[in-house]
Write a protein that holds these residues in place. Structure first.
Motif, PDB file in Angstrom:
ATOM      1  N   LEU A 177       0.823  -1.204   0.000  1.00 44.07           N
ATOM      2  CA  LEU A 177       0.000   0.000   0.000  1.00 44.07           C
ATOM      3  C   LEU A 177       0.863   1.262   0.000  1.00 44.07           C
ATOM      4  CD1 LEU A 177      -2.776   1.327   0.155  1.00 44.07           C
ATOM      5  CD2 LEU A 177      -2.697   1.063   2.655  1.00 44.07           C
ATOM      6  N   ILE A 178       1.871   1.293   0.855  1.00 46.39           N
ATOM      7  CA  ILE A 178       2.687   2.499   0.942  1.00 46.39           C
ATOM      8  C   ILE A 178       3.567   2.663  -0.297  1.00 46.39           C
ATOM      9  CG2 ILE A 178       4.652   1.474   2.152  1.00 46.39           C
ATOM     10  CD1 ILE A 178       3.068   4.990   2.643  1.00 46.39           C
ATOM     11  N   VAL A 179       4.039   1.547  -0.875  1.00 44.07           N
ATOM     12  CA  VAL A 179       4.813   1.648  -2.115  1.00 44.07           C
ATOM     13  C   VAL A 179       3.933   2.211  -3.231  1.00 44.07           C
ATOM     14  CG1 VAL A 179       5.954   0.308  -3.929  1.00 44.07           C
ATOM     15  CG2 VAL A 179       6.496  -0.125  -1.522  1.00 44.07           C
ATOM     16  N   GLY A 180       2.691   1.736  -3.289  1.00 45.52           N
ATOM     17  CA  GLY A 180       1.757   2.276  -4.275  1.00 45.52           C
ATOM     18  C   GLY A 180       1.513   3.761  -4.072  1.00 45.52           C
ATOM     19  N   MET A 181       1.418   4.171  -2.815  1.00 48.80           N
ATOM     20  CA  MET A 181       1.212   5.589  -2.527  1.00 48.80           C
ATOM     21  C   MET A 181       2.428   6.424  -2.904  1.00 48.80           C
ATOM     22  SD  MET A 181      -0.936   5.810   1.041  1.00 48.80           S
ATOM     23  CE  MET A 181      -2.683   5.350   1.076  1.00 48.80           C
ATOM     24  N   ASN A 182       3.624   5.860  -2.712  1.00 50.45           N
ATOM     25  CA  ASN A 182       4.833   6.579  -3.125  1.00 50.45           C
ATOM     26  C   ASN A 182       4.815   6.880  -4.623  1.00 50.45           C
ATOM     27  OD1 ASN A 182       5.994   6.681  -0.575  1.00 50.45           O
ATOM     28  ND2 ASN A 182       7.192   4.817  -0.861  1.00 50.45           N
ATOM     29  N   TYR A 183       4.429   5.868  -5.424  1.00 47.30           N
ATOM     30  CA  TYR A 183       4.377   6.082  -6.867  1.00 47.30           C
ATOM     31  C   TYR A 183       3.199   6.972  -7.259  1.00 47.30           C
ATOM     32  CZ  TYR A 183       8.041   2.601  -7.376  1.00 47.30           C
ATOM     33  OH  TYR A 183       9.241   1.926  -7.300  1.00 47.30           O
ATOM     34  N   TYR A 184       2.113   6.868  -6.537  1.00 45.14           N
ATOM     35  CA  TYR A 184       0.971   7.769  -6.738  1.00 45.14           C
ATOM     36  C   TYR A 184       1.429   9.213  -6.543  1.00 45.14           C
ATOM     37  CZ  TYR A 184      -3.740   9.737  -5.766  1.00 45.14           C
ATOM     38  OH  TYR A 184      -4.893  10.487  -5.770  1.00 45.14           O
ATOM     39  N   TYR A 185       2.146   9.468  -5.451  1.00 46.56           N
ATOM     40  CA  TYR A 185       2.622  10.810  -5.138  1.00 46.56           C
ATOM     41  C   TYR A 185       3.549  11.343  -6.236  1.00 46.56           C
ATOM     42  CZ  TYR A 185       4.536  14.677  -2.355  1.00 46.56           C
ATOM     43  OH  TYR A 185       4.907  15.925  -1.902  1.00 46.56           O
ATOM     44  N   ALA A 186       4.344  10.458  -6.814  1.00 47.82           N
ATOM     45  CA  ALA A 186       5.346  10.885  -7.797  1.00 47.82           C
ATOM     46  C   ALA A 186       4.767  11.107  -9.180  1.00 47.82           C
ATOM     47  CB  ALA A 186       6.457   9.841  -7.875  1.00 47.82           C
ATOM     48  N   THR A 187       3.692  10.405  -9.542  1.00 47.80           N
ATOM     49  CA  THR A 187       3.253  10.396 -10.941  1.00 47.80           C
ATOM     50  C   THR A 187       1.908  11.075 -11.199  1.00 47.80           C
ATOM     51  OG1 THR A 187       2.245   8.208 -10.644  1.00 47.80           O
ATOM     52  CG2 THR A 187       4.538   8.275 -11.392  1.00 47.80           C
ATOM     53  N   LEU A 188       0.882  10.740 -10.433  1.00 45.02           N
ATOM     54  CA  LEU A 188      -0.467  11.197 -10.774  1.00 45.02           C
ATOM     55  C   LEU A 188      -0.597  12.709 -10.687  1.00 45.02           C
ATOM     56  CD1 LEU A 188      -2.942   8.522  -9.386  1.00 45.02           C
ATOM     57  CD2 LEU A 188      -1.753   8.668 -11.569  1.00 45.02           C
ATOM     58  N   HIS A 189       0.192  13.323  -9.834  1.00 41.86           N
ATOM     59  CA  HIS A 189       0.192  14.777  -9.701  1.00 41.86           C
ATOM     60  C   HIS A 189       0.352  15.444 -11.070  1.00 41.86           C
ATOM     61  CE1 HIS A 189       0.918  18.669  -7.976  1.00 41.86           C
ATOM     62  NE2 HIS A 189       2.204  18.693  -8.281  1.00 41.86           N
ATOM     63  N   PHE A 190       1.190  14.874 -11.926  1.00 41.29           N
ATOM     64  CA  PHE A 190       1.431  15.434 -13.251  1.00 41.29           C
ATOM     65  C   PHE A 190       0.524  14.798 -14.299  1.00 41.29           C
ATOM     66  CE2 PHE A 190       5.425  15.324 -10.831  1.00 41.29           C
ATOM     67  CZ  PHE A 190       5.672  16.683 -10.735  1.00 41.29           C
ATOM     68  N   VAL A 191       0.380  13.479 -14.254  1.00 40.76           N
ATOM     69  CA  VAL A 191      -0.360  12.751 -15.289  1.00 40.76           C
ATOM     70  C   VAL A 191      -1.821  13.182 -15.336  1.00 40.76           C
ATOM     71  CG1 VAL A 191      -1.152  10.476 -16.021  1.00 40.76           C
ATOM     72  CG2 VAL A 191       1.200  10.774 -15.229  1.00 40.76           C
ATOM     73  N   VAL A 192      -2.483  13.209 -14.181  1.00 39.78           N
ATOM     74  CA  VAL A 192      -3.901  13.556 -14.159  1.00 39.78           C
ATOM     75  C   VAL A 192      -4.112  15.018 -14.549  1.00 39.78           C
ATOM     76  CG1 VAL A 192      -5.966  13.729 -12.719  1.00 39.78           C
ATOM     77  CG2 VAL A 192      -4.422  11.786 -12.454  1.00 39.78           C
ATOM     78  N   THR A 193      -3.261  15.903 -14.059  1.00 43.79           N
ATOM     79  CA  THR A 193      -3.410  17.322 -14.385  1.00 43.79           C
ATOM     80  C   THR A 193      -3.261  17.557 -15.881  1.00 43.79           C
ATOM     81  OG1 THR A 193      -2.518  17.913 -12.214  1.00 43.79           O
ATOM     82  CG2 THR A 193      -2.583  19.643 -13.872  1.00 43.79           C
ATOM     83  N   LEU A 194      -2.250  16.961 -16.504  1.00 46.61           N
ATOM     84  CA  LEU A 194      -2.081  17.089 -17.948  1.00 46.61           C
ATOM     85  C   LEU A 194      -3.241  16.442 -18.695  1.00 46.61           C
ATOM     86  CD1 LEU A 194       1.751  16.445 -18.418  1.00 46.61           C
ATOM     87  CD2 LEU A 194       0.521  18.594 -18.756  1.00 46.61           C
ATOM     88  N   GLY A 195      -3.727  15.324 -18.183  1.00 48.72           N
ATOM     89  CA  GLY A 195      -4.863  14.656 -18.817  1.00 48.72           C
ATOM     90  C   GLY A 195      -6.114  15.524 -18.816  1.00 48.72           C
ATOM     91  N   VAL A 196      -6.373  16.200 -17.713  1.00 46.22           N
ATOM     92  CA  VAL A 196      -7.536  17.091 -17.636  1.00 46.22           C
ATOM     93  C   VAL A 196      -7.369  18.276 -18.581  1.00 46.22           C
ATOM     94  CG1 VAL A 196      -8.856  18.629 -16.121  1.00 46.22           C
ATOM     95  CG2 VAL A 196      -8.158  16.378 -15.302  1.00 46.22           C
ATOM     96  N   LEU A 197      -6.154  18.821 -18.669  1.00 47.90           N
ATOM     97  CA  LEU A 197      -5.916  19.913 -19.604  1.00 47.90           C
ATOM     98  C   LEU A 197      -6.176  19.490 -21.045  1.00 47.90           C
ATOM     99  CD1 LEU A 197      -2.681  21.541 -18.121  1.00 47.90           C
ATOM    100  CD2 LEU A 197      -4.890  22.676 -18.409  1.00 47.90           C
ATOM    101  N   VAL A 198      -5.729  18.293 -21.423  1.00 46.86           N
ATOM    102  CA  VAL A 198      -5.953  17.786 -22.780  1.00 46.86           C
ATOM    103  C   VAL A 198      -7.443  17.592 -23.027  1.00 46.86           C
ATOM    104  CG1 VAL A 198      -5.581  15.826 -24.329  1.00 46.86           C
ATOM    105  CG2 VAL A 198      -3.676  16.716 -22.974  1.00 46.86           C
ATOM    106  N   TRP A 199      -8.139  17.032 -22.053  1.00 46.42           N
ATOM    107  CA  TRP A 199      -9.591  16.815 -22.172  1.00 46.42           C
ATOM    108  C   TRP A 199     -10.329  18.143 -22.346  1.00 46.42           C
ATOM    109  CZ3 TRP A 199     -13.209  17.567 -17.824  1.00 46.42           C
ATOM    110  CH2 TRP A 199     -14.520  17.221 -18.155  1.00 46.42           C
ATOM    111  N   LEU A 200      -9.941  19.149 -21.567  1.00 46.42           N
ATOM    112  CA  LEU A 200     -10.556  20.470 -21.694  1.00 46.42           C
ATOM    113  C   LEU A 200     -10.301  21.048 -23.085  1.00 46.42           C
ATOM    114  CD1 LEU A 200      -9.682  22.141 -18.272  1.00 46.42           C
ATOM    115  CD2 LEU A 200     -11.986  21.717 -19.142  1.00 46.42           C
ATOM    116  N   TYR A 201      -9.082  20.938 -23.557  1.00 47.34           N
ATOM    117  CA  TYR A 201      -8.722  21.481 -24.865  1.00 47.34           C
ATOM    118  C   TYR A 201      -9.564  20.848 -25.976  1.00 47.34           C
ATOM    119  CZ  TYR A 201      -5.909  22.680 -28.945  1.00 47.34           C
ATOM    120  OH  TYR A 201      -5.496  23.130 -30.175  1.00 47.34           O
ATOM    121  N   ARG A 202      -9.763  19.547 -25.886  1.00 41.37           N
ATOM    122  CA  ARG A 202     -10.486  18.833 -26.942  1.00 41.37           C
ATOM    123  C   ARG A 202     -11.998  18.961 -26.815  1.00 41.37           C
ATOM    124  NH1 ARG A 202      -7.999  14.869 -29.896  1.00 41.37           N
ATOM    125  NH2 ARG A 202      -9.926  13.642 -29.847  1.00 41.37           N
ATOM    126  N   SER A 203     -12.518  18.881 -25.600  1.00 45.15           N
ATOM    127  CA  SER A 203     -13.963  18.779 -25.424  1.00 45.15           C
ATOM    128  C   SER A 203     -14.633  20.066 -24.949  1.00 45.15           C
ATOM    129  CB  SER A 203     -14.280  17.655 -24.423  1.00 45.15           C
ATOM    130  OG  SER A 203     -13.770  16.417 -24.876  1.00 45.15           O
TER     131      SER A 203
END
Length: 287
Positions: free
Chosen positions: A101-127
């Motif tokens: 669980l904590i290892v998963g959270m470590n990678y969550y902290y490192a990646t989703l912060h950027f991935v999800v934010t960029l994904g929402v920006l792309v979705w907004l741009y397109r839709s």
């Protein structure tokens, strides 16, 4: 004899009254400082890349005032004890006992912060191109005011506090879940914990998804995402609860800036930017 054309009184009155101008051609003063425009892909890619580079440069250039940052951490920790919300250490140690669980959270902290934010920006741009610029302005304003917080209020994260029992989960489990731990610690300012942009950005994502998505379960995920992020930043000992409050206040500032600039909340703007027809008149589009 010449024929004389007699103008009736009613005709004279009608001719004297000017026709009202069409609403389409009239500007609306005082509503907004700027109207939504169609985003351009090359410009947005350049702007986002340049903005993140500038944000990282300024954030990491803020002096690492270790002594003051540790004093501020002690004060925050004491305040949370006074308020009865100082449970970060318990959450950190309990979650750390479950390795997967904590290892998963470590990678969550490192990646989703950027991935999800960029994904929402792309979705907004397109839709939602009509809402894209205003919603992006919220994100940029939120991040900009956070830089002021890093400069004025250096704060050590819980894992760096003196004499605490917090576990640095990245170091213990040898994951790359934080730029402020391990071999990467010299590349990042370790004393920029207040405000938490993990919360500021994730809440921006969540509210945007909840407000604009049409699928119910996706809207629910929008609300779940910042809630899970809050647990992650505490469990990994990267932030206090009150750092999250700082992130929320920065986001509120971002919405205020966009509201003044566009005269409306971003989500209330038309979905598609109206096209200009002949003569420069606006062709209405669906919201």
């Amino acid at each position: 004899m010449r024929d004389l054309t007699v103008t009736e009184p009613e005709d004279r009155e009608e001719a004297a009254v000017p026709h009202p101008p069409t609403v389409q051609n009239q500007p609306v003063p005082g509503r907004r400082l700027r109207s939504p425009r169609r985003p351009r892909l090359w410009f947005e890619i350049l702007l986002i890349g340049l903005s993140y580079w500038t944000y990282s440069l300024i954030r990491n250039a803020v002096p690492e005032q270790r002594a003051e940052a540790l004093r501020n951490a002690d004060w925050i920790w004491g305040l949370e004890h006074h308020l009865g919300i100082a449970v970060e250490e318990s959450v950190n140690r309990v979650v750390n006992s479950v390795t997967w669980l904590i290892v998963g959270m470590n990678y969550y902290y490192a990646t989703l912060h950027f991935v999800v934010t960029l994904g929402v920006l792309v979705w907004l741009y397109r839709s939602h191109p009509g809402r894209y610029a205003a919603t992006r302005l919220v994100l940029f304003s939120t991040t900009g005011v956070a830089l002021v917080g890093y400069y004025l209020y250096p704060l050590a994260p819980p894992r760096l506090m003196n004499g605490s029992q917090f576990v640095d989960t990245v170091m213990v489990h040898q994951t790359w879940g934080s730029m402020a731990s391990g071999d990467l610690k010299n590349m990042s300012n370790q004393y920029a914990a207040m405000p938490s942009m993990h919360i500021g950005w994730s809440l921006w994502c969540g509210l945007t998804i909840f407000a604009l998505a049409t699928i119910p379960w996706v809207r629910v995920l929008g609300l779940v995402y910042p809630a899970v992020t809050l647990v992650v930043i505490v469990a990994t000992a990267n932030h206090f609860w009150l750092d999250a409050v700082g992130g929320i206040l920065c986001l509120a500032f971002g919405f205020a800036v966009a509201g003044v600039w566009y005269g409306s909340l971003p989500y209330a703007l038309p979905k598609v930017v109206p096209k200009r027809g002949a003569g420069g008149t606006l062709v209405p589009s669906k919201a």
